[in-house]
Design a protein around this motif. Structure first.
Motif, PDB file in Angstrom:
ATOM      1  N   GLY A  49       0.805  -1.216   0.000  1.00  0.00           N
ATOM      2  CA  GLY A  49       0.000   0.000   0.000  1.00  0.00           C
ATOM      3  C   GLY A  49       0.836   1.263   0.000  1.00  0.00           C
ATOM      4  N   HIS A  50       0.265   2.336   0.601  1.00  0.00           N
ATOM      5  CA  HIS A  50       0.934   3.628   0.476  1.00  0.00           C
ATOM      6  C   HIS A  50       1.868   3.970   1.613  1.00  0.00           C
ATOM      7  N   LEU A  96      -3.230   0.542  -5.799  1.00  0.00           N
ATOM      8  CA  LEU A  96      -2.942   0.476  -4.368  1.00  0.00           C
ATOM      9  C   LEU A  96      -3.893  -0.457  -3.625  1.00  0.00           C
ATOM     10  N   ALA A  99       0.465   5.653  -8.855  1.00  0.00           N
ATOM     11  CA  ALA A  99       0.831   5.892  -7.460  1.00  0.00           C
ATOM     12  C   ALA A  99       1.932   6.938  -7.422  1.00  0.00           C
TER      13      ALA A  99
END
Length: 700
Positions: free
Chosen positions: A110-111, A349, A149
């Motif tokens: 993920g981020h 994501l 992203a």
């Protein structure tokens, strides 16, 4: 045989000198610092410079890797064709990313920013060193292959991991380690976007959640160090060059208000859709490399819907070009870009690939601002003369609304664009978007991920720890009560005898009438009330009384007590609100907090133990119960006999709260159960909890 044993013994003993060497280095450094009596400010500042410089070098390496992988992706498209090249390269890259994350560092999924926030709030800033390496490689592949992203999230996590590693190597206190984690986070933003001021504020506003002089100095030093390294290798140009758009007319302010409202709506939609996509992939029972591969392939398919493939990658170059050209694009194309960028980011994501949400938020904000600016320009060309100005403001507004970081948003757009002339509409629109988004949806794009894990952050600290303890677990059931016709003399004697500060008051039928406190008695004496005055004349009646129920959380009860500064709260039967069943006092709150801490420690211990046992042939299984599940309404103890033999229930996630399963816990619809079991028993476990009624014998 003897030789083999010696070889084995040697192999086993090999790591020990390395650990001893590290311990000797730690001891030597500690001894020197104590002998020289180095002030704490010098120690923190020196390590902040080290972390900042290291993060700056990491950012340079990361950007170089992005360029190399991007060139490889373009070469592949040239060899096999655009469509096959995009889909094939992205699918393969996604599979590699998933394998690395699943194998070496699940935190890199993920981020990344929520993991840093969790480490500061829950683990004293401690982050595993391998996270930085895996995050750089995974994010390079994700973004370089074309994933939608940003690069800021990875570098923030890399800098935070570096700061944490330095602090742990030097055996710093938790407070110092947190400071270095914040330093690394600030350095990541400063190095990636050439924005040291915004990096500093980002670390204070988002990562730490507080602005204090204690942290500020070290964070600034680290951000400046990273900025110097970045500018030396990458140049001192802003992220994109834009014209200096001024505010043309005072009548533009209502248009900016409209932009702020729309930005809040887009940000909330982005948060909800991203986490719904993540929940969809989490429910999909497939290996992580398959999920990440499919996610990037879907991103590629989304990009193919537009001839220019503009939704691939961070998209900041496209934004810079379109703003410089005053957003000379059709409204239909802008709307398609906004929707497809939102989808592409969620595919990338939400499936578990690695990257940040900063750049996609800026992209969507710029597109939204361009749409508003173009529309306003077509209707009132004398007022809204520059659509590009609305794009600049829209970038800050959408990011601020998504991250709940208005100061960071204003500063980072200012530093990235180098344009100060729009500062007034920029500040107004950003704050408006943030406030409206907060009203529409309480969690930010960073904190929602933690909320789903049962962690609620406020000012960088977990304030929701008491949500996992119910009132019924800690309330006092043996409660002294007084009748409503008791006189002041009798009440005074009872206070003196029991040394309590308040009593629930019952009527002649034994129902809860209200409550009386020692403060009420003191006020009656000060007012020279007659001694025959009854409790009913000075107490708080039921209609004005705040109460609790046994099944609600202590956190909710404590919040209710805090609104009026109460020291106690009667607990009533939810089916009969006038029947007293207990009392919550301040001492019970302390006991509840200790119980909550013990439960959280137990949960963390279980997770670590499960990770140690997570070898081939075992896995974690997440199962969500619906209303038709055969175990709903039954306790864990009743269902235990029907579970697979090699199965451990790790946690129950219920309405944003994390519960540790105990025998008395009752399963409810919507419960998300995390269990650890053999892979061969995973399907039997699902059958037991979801599809068929539990049997009396264990599943073999």
């Amino acid at each position: 045989m003897v030789q083999d044993k010696r070889v084995q013994a040697s192999a086993v003993a090999t790591p020990r000198p390395d650990r001893n060497q590290i311990e000797r280095i730690r001891f030597a450094i500690s001894t020197l610092l104590e002998r020289w009596r180095v002030p704490e400010d010098v120690i923190v500042s020196s390590t902040a410079v080290l972390v900042g410089a290291g993060t700056g070098l990491g950012a340079v390496l990361f950007i170089w890797l992005l360029g190399q992988i991007g060139q490889l992706a373009r070469w592949t498209r040239g060899q096999v064709g655009d469509v096959v090249g995009i889909l094939g390269f992205m699918a393969v890259a996604g599979a590699i990313v998933g394998f690395m994350i699943d194998r070496w560092a699940r935190e890199a999924k993920g981020h990344g920013v929520p993991e840093v926030m969790e480490a500061i709030a829950m683990r004293g800033g401690r982050i595993r060193p391998p996270v930085a390496i895996v995050k750089v490689l995974a994010s390079s592949l994700t973004i370089g292959a074309g994933g939608s992203a940003g690069r800021e999230g990875p570098i923030v996590q890399v800098g935070a991991a570096l700061g944490s590693t330095v602090g742990q190597l030097l055996r710093f206190s938790d407070d110092r380690v947190r400071t270095l984690v914040a330093c690394g986070s600030a350095a990541g933003i400063a190095a990636t976007f050439n924005a040291p001021i915004a990096g500093t504020i980002f670390a204070m506003e988002v990562i730490l959640g507080s602005f204090t002089v204690h942290y500020f100095g070290a964070v600034v030093i680290s951000a400046v160090s990273a900025g110097i390294i970045s500018r030396h290798f990458l140049g001192d140009r802003p992220a994109f060059l834009v014209p200096a758009y001024p505010m043309n007319h005072v009548l533009e302010l209502p248009i900016y208000v409209l932009l702020g409202i729309l930005a809040a709506l887009v940000a909330v939609a982005f948060i909800r859709l991203l986490y719904r996509t993540e929940a969809f992939f989490d429910r999909w029972q497939a290996p992580l490399p398959v999920k990440t591969s499919v996610g990037l392939a879907l991103t590629g398919l989304t990009a193919l819907l537009l001839p220019g493939r503009q939704v691939l990658g961070p998209g900041l170059e496209l934004i810079g070009e379109t703003i410089a050209e005053n957003f000379n694009m059709s409204l239909g194309l802008l709307a398609a870009l906004l929707v497809l960028k939102l989808l592409a980011t969620c595919w990338t994501l939400g499936s578990g690939n690695s990257g940040g949400v900063f750049a996609p938020s800026l992209f969507m904000g710029a597109i939204l601002g361009g749409m508003v600016g173009n529309t306003a320009n077509s209707l009132w060309p004398q007022v809204a003369a520059n659509p590009g100005a609305y794009a600049i403001v829209g970038m800050a507004a959408v990011f601020a609304a998504a991250a709940r970081a208005p100061i960071t948003a204003v500063l980072i757009v200012f530093e990235m664009s180098g344009d100060y002339k729009l500062i007034f509409p920029l500040m107004m629109t950003t704050v408006l978007a943030t406030l409206l988004a907060e009203h529409l949806f309480s969690e930010s794009i960073y904190t929602l991920k933690l909320k789903l894990r049962g962690i609620s952050l406020q000012r960088g600290r977990d304030v929701d720890i008491l949500q996992n303890v119910t009132v019924g677990e800690v309330m006092s059931q043996e409660v002294n009560t007084v009748p409503k016709d008791m006189t002041l003399t009798e009440l005074s004697d009872m206070f003196s005898r029991t040394r309590n500060h308040g009593y629930p008051v019952l009527d002649e039928n034994g129902k809860l009438w209200g409550i009386v406190t020692i403060t009420d008695l003191e006020q009656a004496i000060a007012d020279n009330r007659p001694r025959r005055t009854t409790v009913a004349e000075i107490g708080v009646p039921r209609a004005q009384l705040l109460v609790a129920t046994p099944d609600e959380s202590i956190g909710e009860a404590l919040a209710r007590m805090g609104t009026r500064g109460l020291g106690r709260l009667p607990v009533v039967d939810p089916r009969d609100p006038d029947r007293l069943v207990g009392l919550i006092r301040r001492s019970d709150i302390i006991r509840a907090y200790n119980l909550a801490l013990a439960r959280r420690a137990e949960l963390q211990h279980r997770a670590k133990r499960m990770q140690l046992r997570n070898i081939d042939g075992t896995e974690f299984v997440d199962i969500t119960l619906d209303a038709d599940s055969p175990v709903v309404g039954k306790t864990v103890q009743e269902v235990a006999a029907s579970l697979p033999r090699e199965c451990i229930l790790v946690s129950i996630r219920r309405q944003g709260k994390m519960l540790i399963p105990h025998g008395h816990n009752v399963f409810q619809p919507g419960d998300r159960i995390t269990a650890f079991t053999r892979s061969s028993d995973a399907e039997a476990l699902r059958q037991c909890l979801q599809k068929k009624a539990p049997s009396a014998q264990p599943v073999p």
